[in-house]
Scaffold this active site. Structure first.
Site, PDB file in Angstrom:
ATOM      1  N   SER A 252      67.237 -11.597   0.330  1.00 46.00           N
ATOM      2  CA  SER A 252      66.633 -10.581  -0.530  1.00 46.00           C
ATOM      3  C   SER A 252      65.129 -10.813  -0.594  1.00 46.00           C
ATOM      4  CB  SER A 252      67.231 -10.655  -1.942  1.00 46.00           C
ATOM      5  OG  SER A 252      66.880 -11.885  -2.559  1.00 46.00           O
ATOM      6  N   LYS A 253      64.449  -9.983  -1.369  1.00 45.78           N
ATOM      7  CA  LYS A 253      62.987 -10.050  -1.457  1.00 45.78           C
ATOM      8  C   LYS A 253      62.487 -11.400  -1.958  1.00 45.78           C
ATOM      9  CE  LYS A 253      62.256  -5.085  -2.075  1.00 45.78           C
ATOM     10  NZ  LYS A 253      61.774  -4.014  -2.983  1.00 45.78           N
TER      11      LYS A 253
END
Length: 475
Positions: A252-253
């Site tokens: 994820s980010k």
């Protein structure tokens, strides 16, 4: 049978690196078998879907070398290729299911659903056990309520049996009969849910194989039910390993850059990205690490997939980029450096010959084109990098002699640059005539001419440094 494989992103953001890997696997499998690779846009989330994201995703796929045979921008015999343009197809099939007793309108309100869910939780049973209130409701009455404008969804009737299929990666997979209840296929706003419309599209578009991440494995239970209702043979599924970060959590980010657009903007090479992505869950039959993915041909086979989660390591990606960067010509590397540094940089004002010589010298020093920024002061900043080793070299008793001699030679020149031969001649004089040898000679010359104790080949560095910068250093 013509192999047909699709990639179906949602245009609600930029192309995720995990999605790019799925697209890559789909493309490689189709091409290895002489088939078709199709791009379909799943844009039923009307609020978040944007055409600009669709265009960006297509651009990123093409940048990676993944070119579709059919799609929203190319057309094809199975279009439209945007789900938002296929709404009537979903509505007709959903109501066909209703008329055949395979689905039904459900009028449960949000409050009723919440109440039933709470009751199920208290009794420690699956919430869907209570969602079938309207399963056997009179269809004529249901239609009357719908015509009067009453809000409703359409639910699919779970046949209530075990579902088994053979996954190309995970082998035989069985879902228990009570895994899902009567699930929604059309929402109250008239929009189809993912597990319904993606099956309808795969069926209507003749897909033979579906590649996706293992997180979608449980969706297959619902989808197999839809295929049976359609009287269709399901495609072969391949649920590939999940991409995770170093903490073993889904990528994820928080793990850093996750979109292809970001990597493109950071100057990564597309062949490096595809090379690395391919090996995150698949292995080359010859155990190769560095190879051109788009030239794999029939070497790409699903038997080489791994079931285990694949850890995404940016350091490894950088290594792959470094290897591919070194395969470029000096002219291509120079162009990459110029793009990274910008048109206003000192680099940009140099001749093509200078740029290519610079690229030849520095290509072994960088992993990304942008890494060159940290080396530019060696060539264009008259200041010194006064670290411990520099300070030590400057303090040697021979260094003032070296500096005085070099200054006299450089001041006598009227050219814009010093040649490598001239540096060699100065080195020989200091060694033979002034009897300065070894470290005091080589590091002494380097600190005087470059302002640094270490760096690339001294003769080449000096030949690439404007003489005005060298004079400033010596003064």
């Amino acid at each position: 049978m013509t192999v047909r494989v699709r990639f179906a992103p949602s245009p609600t953001g930029y192309l995720h690196i995990g999605g790019a890997r799925t697209a890559l696997y789909s493309y490689l499998f189709a091409k290895a078998r002489g088939g078709k690779y199709i791009l379909r846009v799943e844009d039923t989330d009307l609020e978040r879907s944007k055409r600009e994201y669709e265009e960006a995703q297509i651009a990123d796929l093409l940048w990676l070398g993944i070119e579709h045979d059919e799609g929203p921008d190319k057309g094809g015999e199975f279009g439209p290729y945007r789900q938002s343009e296929r709404m009537q197809i979903y509505k007709d099939i959903a109501w066909d299911f209703v008329e055949r007793g395979l689905a039904y309108p459900c009028f449960l309100t949000s409050d009723e659903l919440e109440e039933l869910t709470n009751k199920a939780n208290e009794e420690k049973v699956a919430p869907h056990a209570y969602h079938g209130k309207y399963r056997d409701y009179d269809l004529a009455k249901a239609k009357e309520r719908i015509e009067s404008g009453e809000e409703h969804v359409i639910r699919f009737k779970n046949p209530g049996k075990k579902w088994t299929f053979t996954d190309l990666v995970r082998g035989e997979v069985t879902f228990p009969e009570d895994m899902v209840g009567d699930f929604v296929i059309i929402r109250s706003n008239g929009m189809p849910v993912y597990n319904f419309c993606c099956v309808v599209d795969d069926y209507k578009m003749g897909m033979t194989h579906v590649f996706r991440a293992e997180e979608h494995l449980n969706n297959t239970c619902r989808q197999l039910q839809i295929y049976e209702a359609l009287g269709a043979t399901p495609p072969e599924f391949a649920h590939v390993s999940l991409l995770v970060g170093e903490d073993r959590q889904k990528l994820s980010k928080r793990h850093g850059a996750t979109s292809v657009t970001q990597y493109k903007e950071m100057g990564y090479l597309p062949k490096a990205v595809t090379n690395y992505l391919t090996l995150l869950g698949w292995s080359h039959p010859e155990e190769k690490d560095i190879f051109d993915v788009l030239e794999l041909g029939d070497a790409f086979d699903y038997t080489r997939f791994s079931k285990s989660s694949a850890m995404y390591d940016i350091k490894k990606l950088n290594y792959f980029n470094e290897q591919w960067l070194r395969k470029l010509s000096d002219q291509e590397i120079a162009s990459g450096f110029e793009h990274a540094l910008g048109s206003e940089s000192e680099f940009s004002s140099m001749t093509a010959q200078w740029k290519e010589k610079f690229a030849g010298l520095m290509k072994e020093k960088v992993q990304l084109f942008s890494d060159i920024k940290e080396f530019m002061p060696i060539f264009f900043d008259a200041g010194a990098d006064e670290d411990e080793q520099y300070t030590e070299a400057i303090s040697w008793e021979t260094t003032p002699q070296v500096k005085e001699y070099l200054k006299s030679q450089v001041d006598a020149l009227s050219s814009d640059f010093i040649t490598e031969d001239q540096v060699g001649e100065w080195m020989n004089y200091l060694k033979k005539d002034l009897k300065i040898k070894g470290k005091p000679l080589f590091m002494g010359m380097r600190v005087c001419l470059t302002g640094r104790a270490h760096g690339p080949d001294l003769k080449t560095v000096v030949s690439l440094t404007p003489i005005s910068i060298v004079k400033e250093r010596l003064n």
